[in-house]
Motif scaffolding. Structure first.
Motif: not given
Length: 234
Positions: A49-60
């Motif tokens: 609820s505190l992030a945009i998209g799945p948790s792995w999205l930014l690292i990708v």
């Protein structure tokens, strides 16, 4: 040439910049790259609820954008590499600010457990340090490549202690060609988030003062949130 020699030369080329052949000092980029991946990795500490998209999205996203950024640097396209670096740092900054905004909205709504709020606030506090260290590193004195081409750091947005030494003292200490690296800016950002001041480095530039004000405000907000939740839990 053997395959082994070719591989060794490729590894050496990855750690250096193209450009002026007279430039013998190259600043390693891996600390800045590690900081970006660390910021993206801290996303896994946040609830969905505190992030945009799945948790792995930014690292990708970080991994994908680092490919053309590194390619441009190795090809000597300094402007393209610098621009892609700005874009990459802006993305992780916006993601952090958005998560912090969602965290502040979740606090009075009590939609997250106290443990999740505390973990999220701690992760964002660390991300705040890494994000602003990246900005200081990229912006000070034209960025890392510009500092490399000058060979020695004598002017910038921050007055590091090494810059105040006279030439004789620099020679005695072996710092004739001293230039700040990512760790120097990380130390500066850490002090700003903990002591709310630059401590050993006076700030000379207006843009740097504004950035440090924003960083200190974010840090104060997250620390106040941590304290408030700790009191409620006790």
């Amino acid at each position: 040439m053997s395959k082994t020699s070719t591989a060794v030369n490729a590894i050496k080329a990855f750690g250096t910049d193209s450009g002026d052949p007279k430039n013998t000092h190259t600043e390693p980029r891996w600390p800045a790259v590690l900081a970006l991946f660390s910021i993206a990795g801290l996303r896994f500490a946040l609830p969905d609820s505190l992030a945009i998209g799945p948790s792995w999205l930014l690292i990708v996203i970080v991994g994908i954008l680092l490919i053309p950024t590194t390619w441009a640097r190795l090809r000597g396209s300094d402007l393209l590499s610098q621009t892609l670096g700005y874009i990459l740092t802006s993305i992780v900054t916006l993601d952090m600010v958005w998560s912090l905004t969602l965290l502040l909205r979740a606090l009075p709504a009590h939609t997250e457990s106290p443990q999740e709020l505390l973990r999220s606030a701690a992760a964002l506090w660390i991300a705040n340090i890494l994000v602003f260290a990246s900005w200081y590193w990229r912006l000070d004195a034209g960025g890392p490549r510009a500092r490399e081409l000058r060979g020695v750091h004598t002017d910038g947005a921050f007055l590091f202690p090494q810059m105040t030494l006279d030439n004789e003292a620099k020679r005695e200490m072996g710092e004739q060609c001293w230039s700040p690296g990512f760790v120097d800016y990380l130390f500066l950002a850490f002090n700003t988030s903990t002591a709310f001041s630059p401590t050993d480095c006076p700030v000379l530039s207006r843009w740097a003062k504004l950035l440090m004000m924003v960083q200190a405000l974010i840090s104060f907000t997250t620390v106040a949130l941590l304290a408030a939740r700790a009191v409620n839990i006790l």
